[in-house]
Design a protein around this motif. Structure first.
Motif, PDB file in Angstrom:
ATOM      1  N   GLU A  16      -3.715   6.109   4.989  1.00 46.69           N
ATOM      2  CA  GLU A  16      -2.456   6.122   5.733  1.00 46.69           C
ATOM      3  C   GLU A  16      -2.206   4.818   6.482  1.00 46.69           C
ATOM      4  O   GLU A  16      -1.075   4.530   6.848  1.00 46.69           O
ATOM      5  N   HIS A  17      -3.256   4.055   6.739  1.00 46.07           N
ATOM      6  CA  HIS A  17      -3.111   2.866   7.591  1.00 46.07           C
ATOM      7  C   HIS A  17      -3.472   1.544   6.926  1.00 46.07           C
ATOM      8  O   HIS A  17      -3.565   0.536   7.609  1.00 46.07           O
ATOM      9  N   TYR A  18      -3.717   1.536   5.618  1.00 48.78           N
ATOM     10  CA  TYR A  18      -4.180   0.300   4.975  1.00 48.78           C
ATOM     11  C   TYR A  18      -3.188  -0.851   5.127  1.00 48.78           C
ATOM     12  O   TYR A  18      -3.558  -2.009   5.025  1.00 48.78           O
ATOM     13  N   GLN A  19      -1.914  -0.558   5.393  1.00 44.86           N
ATOM     14  CA  GLN A  19      -0.919  -1.628   5.525  1.00 44.86           C
ATOM     15  C   GLN A  19      -0.981  -2.325   6.882  1.00 44.86           C
ATOM     16  O   GLN A  19      -0.350  -3.349   7.080  1.00 44.86           O
ATOM     17  N   ASP A  20      -1.745  -1.753   7.796  1.00 48.20           N
ATOM     18  CA  ASP A  20      -1.875  -2.318   9.127  1.00 48.20           C
ATOM     19  C   ASP A  20      -2.819  -3.527   9.079  1.00 48.20           C
ATOM     20  O   ASP A  20      -3.991  -3.379   8.737  1.00 48.20           O
ATOM     21  N   TYR A  21      -2.306  -4.716   9.401  1.00 43.42           N
ATOM     22  CA  TYR A  21      -3.121  -5.943   9.347  1.00 43.42           C
ATOM     23  C   TYR A  21      -4.373  -5.838  10.208  1.00 43.42           C
ATOM     24  O   TYR A  21      -5.370  -6.480   9.946  1.00 43.42           O
ATOM     25  N   ASP A  22      -4.305  -5.053  11.283  1.00 41.56           N
ATOM     26  CA  ASP A  22      -5.434  -4.988  12.224  1.00 41.56           C
ATOM     27  C   ASP A  22      -6.462  -3.930  11.857  1.00 41.56           C
ATOM     28  O   ASP A  22      -7.398  -3.704  12.595  1.00 41.56           O
ATOM     29  N   LEU A  23      -6.262  -3.269  10.713  1.00 47.56           N
ATOM     30  CA  LEU A  23      -7.199  -2.230  10.313  1.00 47.56           C
ATOM     31  C   LEU A  23      -8.576  -2.841  10.044  1.00 47.56           C
ATOM     32  O   LEU A  23      -8.692  -3.814   9.309  1.00 47.56           O
ATOM     33  N   SER A  24      -9.593  -2.282  10.675  1.00 47.85           N
ATOM     34  CA  SER A  24     -10.961  -2.772  10.490  1.00 47.85           C
ATOM     35  C   SER A  24     -11.906  -1.639  10.847  1.00 47.85           C
ATOM     36  O   SER A  24     -11.478  -0.627  11.397  1.00 47.85           O
ATOM     37  N   SER A  25     -13.179  -1.825  10.547  1.00 46.61           N
ATOM     38  CA  SER A  25     -14.122  -0.758  10.918  1.00 46.61           C
ATOM     39  C   SER A  25     -14.107  -0.560  12.440  1.00 46.61           C
ATOM     40  O   SER A  25     -14.280   0.551  12.925  1.00 46.61           O
ATOM     41  N   ALA A  81       1.056  -4.675   0.969  1.00 49.62           N
ATOM     42  CA  ALA A  81      -0.228  -4.021   0.701  1.00 49.62           C
ATOM     43  C   ALA A  81      -1.214  -4.197   1.854  1.00 49.62           C
ATOM     44  O   ALA A  81      -2.324  -3.664   1.802  1.00 49.62           O
ATOM     45  N   GLY A  82      -0.838  -4.951   2.884  1.00 47.22           N
ATOM     46  CA  GLY A  82      -1.702  -5.087   4.051  1.00 47.22           C
ATOM     47  C   GLY A  82      -2.448  -6.404   4.140  1.00 47.22           C
ATOM     48  O   GLY A  82      -3.309  -6.578   4.982  1.00 47.22           O
ATOM     49  N   PHE A  83      -2.124  -7.354   3.236  1.00 46.28           N
ATOM     50  CA  PHE A  83      -2.764  -8.670   3.304  1.00 46.28           C
ATOM     51  C   PHE A  83      -1.882  -9.608   4.112  1.00 46.28           C
ATOM     52  O   PHE A  83      -0.793  -9.949   3.681  1.00 46.28           O
ATOM     53  N   GLU A  84      -2.376 -10.025   5.265  1.00 45.80           N
ATOM     54  CA  GLU A  84      -1.607 -10.912   6.126  1.00 45.80           C
ATOM     55  C   GLU A  84      -1.606 -12.322   5.541  1.00 45.80           C
ATOM     56  O   GLU A  84      -0.631 -13.046   5.632  1.00 45.80           O
ATOM     57  N   ASN A  85      -2.721 -12.690   4.925  1.00 50.93           N
ATOM     58  CA  ASN A  85      -2.912 -14.042   4.416  1.00 50.93           C
ATOM     59  C   ASN A  85      -2.752 -14.053   2.891  1.00 50.93           C
ATOM     60  O   ASN A  85      -3.576 -13.514   2.174  1.00 50.93           O
ATOM     61  N   THR A  86      -1.679 -14.679   2.429  1.00 52.84           N
ATOM     62  CA  THR A  86      -1.370 -14.673   0.991  1.00 52.84           C
ATOM     63  C   THR A  86      -2.413 -15.424   0.168  1.00 52.84           C
ATOM     64  O   THR A  86      -2.781 -14.991  -0.922  1.00 52.84           O
ATOM     65  N   LYS A  87      -2.899 -16.552   0.696  1.00 52.03           N
ATOM     66  CA  LYS A  87      -3.929 -17.329  -0.014  1.00 52.03           C
ATOM     67  C   LYS A  87      -5.166 -16.471  -0.258  1.00 52.03           C
ATOM     68  O   LYS A  87      -5.759 -16.479  -1.330  1.00 52.03           O
ATOM     69  N   TYR A  88      -5.565 -15.756   0.786  1.00 48.39           N
ATOM     70  CA  TYR A  88      -6.726 -14.870   0.688  1.00 48.39           C
ATOM     71  C   TYR A  88      -6.453 -13.799  -0.362  1.00 48.39           C
ATOM     72  O   TYR A  88      -7.315 -13.489  -1.188  1.00 48.39           O
TER      73      TYR A  88
END
Length: 124
Positions: A16-25, A81-88
């Motif tokens: 439900e939250h994968y689009q959140d850039y700040d999602l982390s363990s 899709a939740g990737f803030e950095n396009t290069k990455y």
């Protein structure tokens, strides 16, 4: 007291939250009110992978499906899709699927090259 959490709940939360850039363990552990090490341990026991690699997979799958189903530029797909950095995103995608996002999309739009059918061959 110790909080018991189920890895299924964690997976649902991630989906439900994968689009959140700040999602982390760390953010997931805070949400479930457990330590990061406890969270990672129970998650890995159940799924065989770490939370960060699971998030990465979820995001890549989503990006892959968006590349096929939308005409959005790759940058937009990556961010959706939740990737803030396009290069990455580009380098991860290429590592995972062996082609760039653009090539992946282009290849999927090509009709498959078919071999000549046997019935088209002249008979004896």
């Amino acid at each position: 007291g110790s909080t018991r959490i189920a890895s299924e709940d964690v997976q649902r939360y991630l989906a439900e939250h994968y689009q959140d850039y700040d999602l982390s363990s760390k953010s997931v552990a805070e949400y479930f009110r457990v330590s990061v090490s406890y969270l990672n341990r129970i998650f890995k026991q159940k799924t065989g992978e770490s939370i960060s690699s699971y998030i990465k997979k979820l995001r890549l799958e989503q990006a892959r499906s968006l590349l096929l189903s939308s005409a959005d530029p790759v940058e937009v797909v990556a961010k959706t899709a939740g990737f803030e950095n396009t290069k990455y995103f580009y380098s991860l995608f290429k590592t995972e699927y062996g082609v760039s996002p653009n090539s992946y999309r282009a290849a999927s739009r090509q009709p498959p090259q078919s071999e000549p059918q046997p019935e088209e061959m002249p008979g004896p």
